[in-house]
Every structure is written in C-alpha cells, then in structure tokens.
Design an enzyme around this catalytic site. Sequence first.
Site, PDB file in Angstrom:
ATOM      1  CG  ASP A 109      -1.831  -1.234   1.254  1.00 19.32           C
ATOM      2  OD1 ASP A 109      -2.242  -1.701   0.182  1.00 19.32           O
ATOM      3  OD2 ASP A 109      -2.096  -1.727   2.370  1.00 19.32           O
TER       4      ASP A 109
ATOM      5  CD  GLU B 202     -13.141  -4.957  -4.854  1.00 21.21           C
ATOM      6  OE1 GLU B 202     -13.337  -5.583  -3.791  1.00 21.21           O
ATOM      7  OE2 GLU B 202     -13.901  -5.025  -5.838  1.00 21.21           O
TER       8      GLU B 202
END
Length: 426
Positions: free
Chosen positions: A8, A181
Amino acid sequence: MQNVYTADPAPLVYNGRVYLYTGHDEDGSTTFRMRDWRVWSSSDMVNWTDHGSPMSLATFSWAGSDAWAGQTIYRNGKFYWYVPVRMKNGSQAIGVGVSDSPTGPFRDAIGAPLIQNSEIDPTVFIDDNGQAYLYYGNPRLWYVRLNADMVSYSGSPTQIPLTTAGFGTRTGDANRPTLYEEGPWVYKRNGLYYMVFAAKCCSEFIAYSTAPGPTGPWTYRGTIMPTQGSSFTNHVGIVDFNGGSYFFYHNGALPGGGGYTRSVAVEKFSYNPDGTIPTINMTTAGVPQASTLNPYVRQEAETIAWGSGIETEPSSEGGMNIGWIENGDYTKVKGVAFGTGAASFTARVASATSGGRIELHLDSTTGPTVGTCTVPGTGGWQTWSTISCPVTGATGTHDLYLRFTGGSGFLFNMNWWQFTPTRSAF
C-alpha cells in the site's frame, strides 16, 4: 525494500526527497496481519533510507487491528497521516496521526476516529484553492471536505455515485456493477482531476477515471496496470519528482511473497500528450537513478538500493541501523560519485562478538576491492565505535557494494558510513 514485506505505497514529495509511507505485512502471514506502518525516503529514487515504524496500532488507543492502507500529506508545518484501522469493537474507522517531521514519530491527532462508517483506504488531496478533500471507501466511495486544521471536516460524508460511465463496467457481481474496488488515489495535473484505484477483485488491476472538478463528474479512462504478479491485491500512489512521473504499486515478488506478504515497487512513466496514462507493467529493472549519491557526506547504513541477508532495527544513537549481519551478507548503494578519488572510509559499528570485516567493492560483490575495514568487538550490539581504513582505486561513479565477512553467527551492526576524498578530489 528487501528486508521487510511492504504494501500500500503512498509517496509524498517534500523538501527535495520522496517520502514513502507503507503498510507492513508480518512475516509468514496467511491473512492481512498488519500491526504498524513504515516510512522510507530517497533523493534519487533508487537508494532508499529505512526510517522504521513511526506509527502503529498502539498509537491509537481505540484501535484493535488492521493497520491498513493510508496516506500522508503536509500542511501548516505538520504531516498528517490518514489510516484505516479496525476499532476494538470490530468496526472499521479512519484515524489521523500527526507529526512535526515526515519521519515521525506520529501521535493520534484527535484521540478518536476521524470517520467511522466501516469504510477503508483514505486518500487526501489539497486543491489549488486550499480546500482539502479526503476520499475513501470499499465497497462504496465517499469524500469529505476537510477543514483547514486537517483533523475535522465540514458537513456530512458525501457518497460518490459509482456509475459505469464513471468507473467502468464489472460483470458477474450484481452488487458491484462498476470496476471500482478500493484504494483510491486522487491528484490534479494540468487542470484535470485523476482518480486512480484498484479495480475488480480478485485479482485486482489498476484503473483510473478523470473529472473536471474534485467531486466529479467522473469519466472512466481505462486500465493502467493489468492484473500481474503474485499478489491478488494492488494499491497505487503516483507523484512527480525531479521532472519525472512515478507509479508506485505492490506485488509479491520477494522470497516468500504473495497476497499477504507483499512488496512495494515503482516504475517511471510519461503521460501521453492528451494527459492520459499509458499502460504500465510490473518490471524487475527498477527506475533510472535521478541523481548520484555523494559518498563524502554521512550516509546511513540503512540507505540501500539492494540488500542481502541484512535486517534493520532502531539504533540507540537515533534513527535505524542494519544488523543481524552474517558472513557473506551485503548491501548495494547505486550510483556513488567518487569523483577524482577517495582516500579513506569511516563507519560506525557495534559488535557483541568478535566483529568481522567490511569489504568495499565496485560494481558487484566480486568487483574490484578498494578497501577493507576490520570491525572489532565493541562489547555490545548497541555499543558503538568508529572505525576507518584506507581506500585506493575508488574514482568516478560506481555502484558500491559493502560486503560483510567474518566467522559464524552474527558479526556486527552498522549505523552509518562516510568516505574522505583525496586532496585532488576537492
């Protein structure tokens, strides 16, 4: 970053460096086992300094688990790090850490969640007029208008309509008709607003939409990074730095890597003339070095382009050091500009055993040896001593390999190093 699993990525350009804020997958994870966040920085995009973990679940007294994907932004002399965590009651929320330094330490800015609506993955953006926005969401997509203090917001969270025109068409899931998403990343370039996001599931790919304003209306523009690699998730961060554009993502490319043991990577790219983003594929080549490294100023040992066998840990002298060094381990520092020559090498070391040696090689672990420093026992792994040795033959620009040799077991720790130039190098 090769000595820890990261995920991330959220890059921030500040004061001539790229600061990279990441999640941290625990070794051997078979689910999303994440307890803290990490910070790294670079001035040349290839040699990255490990700044350790300046924020963790323990930073937030109300947090229980799931140190997931966040982003940091600078404003008003402070750095604000927005992160999703699972509260002790089991609900997802978004908290905000604050620090006076890009490398922390960070503290809980408000002592409670900033947003509490069971959604994740915040991204933060400050528009040209000074209005800040926080976007977030899975399965929906929301935004709030942050106040100037960056730790409160005006009005109520607003849901962004997930239309197929705005976010593409997904088939096979009536509950998720669009490709959106999770993991949004919002920024502005040449008057156009970009929303880059993880698309579909699972496995995810990276897609994007654009809009004439920060709240839409959004138009779907297509795929940037197709489904690739051994991680079923992906997460993006995009910045411009020193005249180049960089696309950060994660995969599972390290040994033992996969969907729950991920690793951050980066590719350099150029926008198309009309502002669209080209297809970007995962590579193992890395990006070009943006500038050379100066060996005649102190360099942290944990500043590396590549490492083998080493780990990092907090140092008693501040910052981090590399440790758990065994015979044959090494670090690589790319593009070191020795100029007309180096005369000596100095390093800060510690050893609870009998130490070992630091071999200085050019261009590979078996390349020309320009110096060898002996590391003695110092009486403890955090009992530091400064050593030096002569250097010959280090001229021009080369990759520098610090190869560590000695007996069995752990040899020594290393905090920093620095070369001294020959007189002709001045």
